[in-house]
Design a protein around this motif. Structure first.
Motif, PDB file in Angstrom:
ATOM      1  N   ALA A   1       6.270  11.321 -30.834  1.00 15.56           N
ATOM      2  CA  ALA A   1       6.583  10.776 -29.510  1.00 15.56           C
ATOM      3  C   ALA A   1       5.327  10.717 -28.642  1.00 15.56           C
ATOM      4  N   GLU A   2       4.481  11.741 -28.740  1.00 19.66           N
ATOM      5  CA  GLU A   2       3.245  11.737 -27.965  1.00 19.66           C
ATOM      6  C   GLU A   2       2.325  10.615 -28.433  1.00 19.66           C
ATOM      7  N   PHE A   3       2.274  10.375 -29.738  1.00 20.97           N
ATOM      8  CA  PHE A   3       1.453   9.284 -30.254  1.00 20.97           C
ATOM      9  C   PHE A   3       1.938   7.941 -29.724  1.00 20.97           C
ATOM     10  N   GLU A   4       3.253   7.741 -29.744  1.00 24.85           N
ATOM     11  CA  GLU A   4       3.811   6.505 -29.185  1.00 24.85           C
ATOM     12  C   GLU A   4       3.513   6.415 -27.688  1.00 24.85           C
ATOM     13  N   GLY A   5       3.577   7.553 -27.006  1.00 18.42           N
ATOM     14  CA  GLY A   5       3.269   7.575 -25.585  1.00 18.42           C
ATOM     15  C   GLY A   5       1.825   7.221 -25.301  1.00 18.42           C
ATOM     16  N   VAL A   6       0.908   7.671 -26.154  1.00 24.22           N
ATOM     17  CA  VAL A   6      -0.510   7.335 -25.982  1.00 24.22           C
ATOM     18  C   VAL A   6      -0.706   5.828 -26.109  1.00 24.22           C
ATOM     19  N   ASN A   7       0.050   5.180 -26.974  1.00 24.06           N
ATOM     20  CA  ASN A   7      -0.066   3.736 -27.149  1.00 24.06           C
ATOM     21  C   ASN A   7       0.567   2.944 -26.012  1.00 24.06           C
ATOM     22  N   TRP A   8       1.500   3.539 -25.297  1.00 23.88           N
ATOM     23  CA  TRP A   8       2.280   2.822 -24.285  1.00 23.88           C
ATOM     24  C   TRP A   8       1.413   2.117 -23.239  1.00 23.88           C
ATOM     25  N   PRO A   9       0.424   2.777 -22.606  1.00 26.19           N
ATOM     26  CA  PRO A   9      -0.353   2.071 -21.582  1.00 26.19           C
ATOM     27  C   PRO A   9      -1.134   0.885 -22.144  1.00 26.19           C
ATOM     28  N   PHE A  10      -1.547   0.978 -23.396  1.00 27.97           N
ATOM     29  CA  PHE A  10      -2.316  -0.112 -23.998  1.00 27.97           C
ATOM     30  C   PHE A  10      -1.424  -1.292 -24.368  1.00 27.97           C
ATOM     31  N   LYS A  11      -0.178  -0.993 -24.735  1.00 30.27           N
ATOM     32  CA  LYS A  11       0.759  -2.066 -25.078  1.00 30.27           C
ATOM     33  C   LYS A  11       1.286  -2.775 -23.840  1.00 30.27           C
ATOM     34  N   THR A  12       1.429  -2.048 -22.737  1.00 27.70           N
ATOM     35  CA  THR A  12       2.078  -2.605 -21.548  1.00 27.70           C
ATOM     36  C   THR A  12       1.111  -2.916 -20.408  1.00 27.70           C
ATOM     37  N   CYS A  13      -0.143  -2.485 -20.547  1.00 29.77           N
ATOM     38  CA  CYS A  13      -1.131  -2.591 -19.459  1.00 29.77           C
ATOM     39  C   CYS A  13      -0.662  -1.808 -18.234  1.00 29.77           C
TER      40      CYS A  13
ATOM     41  N   GLN B   1       0.043   1.995 -16.143  1.00 28.92           N
ATOM     42  CA  GLN B   1      -0.681   3.225 -15.868  1.00 28.92           C
ATOM     43  C   GLN B   1       0.086   4.402 -16.452  1.00 28.92           C
ATOM     44  N   TRP B   2      -0.627   5.498 -16.682  1.00 27.71           N
ATOM     45  CA  TRP B   2       0.006   6.684 -17.254  1.00 27.71           C
ATOM     46  C   TRP B   2       1.208   7.114 -16.429  1.00 27.71           C
ATOM     47  N   ARG B   3       1.083   7.119 -15.120  1.00 23.16           N
ATOM     48  CA  ARG B   3       2.164   7.596 -14.252  1.00 23.16           C
ATOM     49  C   ARG B   3       3.388   6.674 -14.267  1.00 23.16           C
ATOM     50  N   GLU B   4       3.238   5.455 -14.753  1.00 23.07           N
ATOM     51  CA  GLU B   4       4.360   4.519 -14.830  1.00 23.07           C
ATOM     52  C   GLU B   4       5.157   4.666 -16.125  1.00 23.07           C
ATOM     53  N   MET B   5       4.722   5.546 -17.019  1.00 24.87           N
ATOM     54  CA  MET B   5       5.375   5.718 -18.307  1.00 24.87           C
ATOM     55  C   MET B   5       6.830   6.156 -18.119  1.00 24.87           C
ATOM     56  N   PRO B   6       7.757   5.524 -18.829  1.00 20.42           N
ATOM     57  CA  PRO B   6       9.154   5.923 -18.711  1.00 20.42           C
ATOM     58  C   PRO B   6       9.345   7.379 -19.139  1.00 20.42           C
ATOM     59  N   GLN B   7      10.172   8.096 -18.446  1.00 17.29           N
ATOM     60  CA  GLN B   7      10.416   9.505 -18.733  1.00 17.29           C
ATOM     61  C   GLN B   7      11.008   9.696 -20.131  1.00 17.29           C
ATOM     62  N   GLU B   8      11.663   8.665 -20.678  1.00 14.27           N
ATOM     63  CA  GLU B   8      12.258   8.784 -22.010  1.00 14.27           C
ATOM     64  C   GLU B   8      11.202   9.023 -23.077  1.00 14.27           C
ATOM     65  N   CYS B   9       9.985   8.507 -22.868  1.00 10.99           N
ATOM     66  CA  CYS B   9       8.914   8.712 -23.858  1.00 10.99           C
ATOM     67  C   CYS B   9       8.549  10.188 -23.909  1.00 10.99           C
ATOM     68  N   CYS B  10       7.946  10.650 -22.894  1.00  9.98           N
ATOM     69  CA  CYS B  10       7.511  12.039 -22.691  1.00  9.98           C
ATOM     70  C   CYS B  10       7.044  12.108 -21.250  1.00  9.98           C
ATOM     71  N   ALA B  11       6.744  13.290 -20.809  1.00 12.64           N
ATOM     72  CA  ALA B  11       6.141  13.416 -19.479  1.00 12.64           C
ATOM     73  C   ALA B  11       4.751  12.790 -19.542  1.00 12.64           C
ATOM     74  N   TRP B  12       4.412  11.942 -18.577  1.00 12.16           N
ATOM     75  CA  TRP B  12       3.139  11.232 -18.626  1.00 12.16           C
ATOM     76  C   TRP B  12       1.967  12.195 -18.676  1.00 12.16           C
ATOM     77  N   SER B  13       2.061  13.330 -17.997  1.00  9.91           N
ATOM     78  CA  SER B  13       0.940  14.269 -17.976  1.00  9.91           C
ATOM     79  C   SER B  13       0.719  14.892 -19.356  1.00  9.91           C
ATOM     80  N   THR B  14       1.803  15.146 -20.086  1.00  7.14           N
ATOM     81  CA  THR B  14       1.690  15.680 -21.442  1.00  7.14           C
ATOM     82  C   THR B  14       1.006  14.680 -22.349  1.00  7.14           C
ATOM     83  N   VAL B  15       1.424  13.428 -22.259  1.00 11.03           N
ATOM     84  CA  VAL B  15       0.849  12.384 -23.100  1.00 11.03           C
ATOM     85  C   VAL B  15      -0.621  12.154 -22.738  1.00 11.03           C
ATOM     86  N   HIS B  16      -0.933  12.147 -21.456  1.00 12.00           N
ATOM     87  CA  HIS B  16      -2.321  11.941 -21.039  1.00 12.00           C
ATOM     88  C   HIS B  16      -3.208  13.089 -21.510  1.00 12.00           C
ATOM     89  N   ASN B  17      -2.705  14.319 -21.426  1.00  9.87           N
ATOM     90  CA  ASN B  17      -3.473  15.459 -21.925  1.00  9.87           C
ATOM     91  C   ASN B  17      -3.720  15.344 -23.427  1.00  9.87           C
TER      92      ASN B  17
END
Length: 78
Positions: free
Chosen positions: A22-34, A36-52
């Motif tokens: 899930a974190e790997f998919e979350g890391v890809n999310w900003p690149f797929k959608t253009c 920002q990290w903070r805009e990541m849907p909560q269903e993925c993971c917490a944006w701060s966890t994924v960014h870390n």
């Protein structure tokens, strides 16, 4: 739902924990959608966890080889 698997350097294939997948998919999310990290849907993971996790992988050089491959495959590279 299948099990995510990773091929390791020793040639063995092992299951990947769901959290890591899930974190790997979350890391890809900003690149797929253009987005920002903070805009990541909560269903993925917490944006701060994924960014870390992204920062840890970046600092460990996990993206160096794939990016070099992209550079060598570009028309400008010759």
């Amino acid at each position: 739902m299948g099990v995510n698997r990773a091929a390791l350097a020793d040639g063995q294939v092992r299951p990947v924990p769901r959290a890591a997948a899930a974190e790997f998919e979350g890391v890809n999310w900003p690149f797929k959608t253009c987005g920002q990290w903070r805009e990541m849907p909560q269903e993925c993971c917490a944006w701060s966890t994924v960014h870390n996790r992204f920062r840890q992988w970046r600092d460990a050089g996990a993206f160096d080889t794939p990016l070099q491959g992209l550079e060598h495959g570009s028309p400008e590279a010759g």
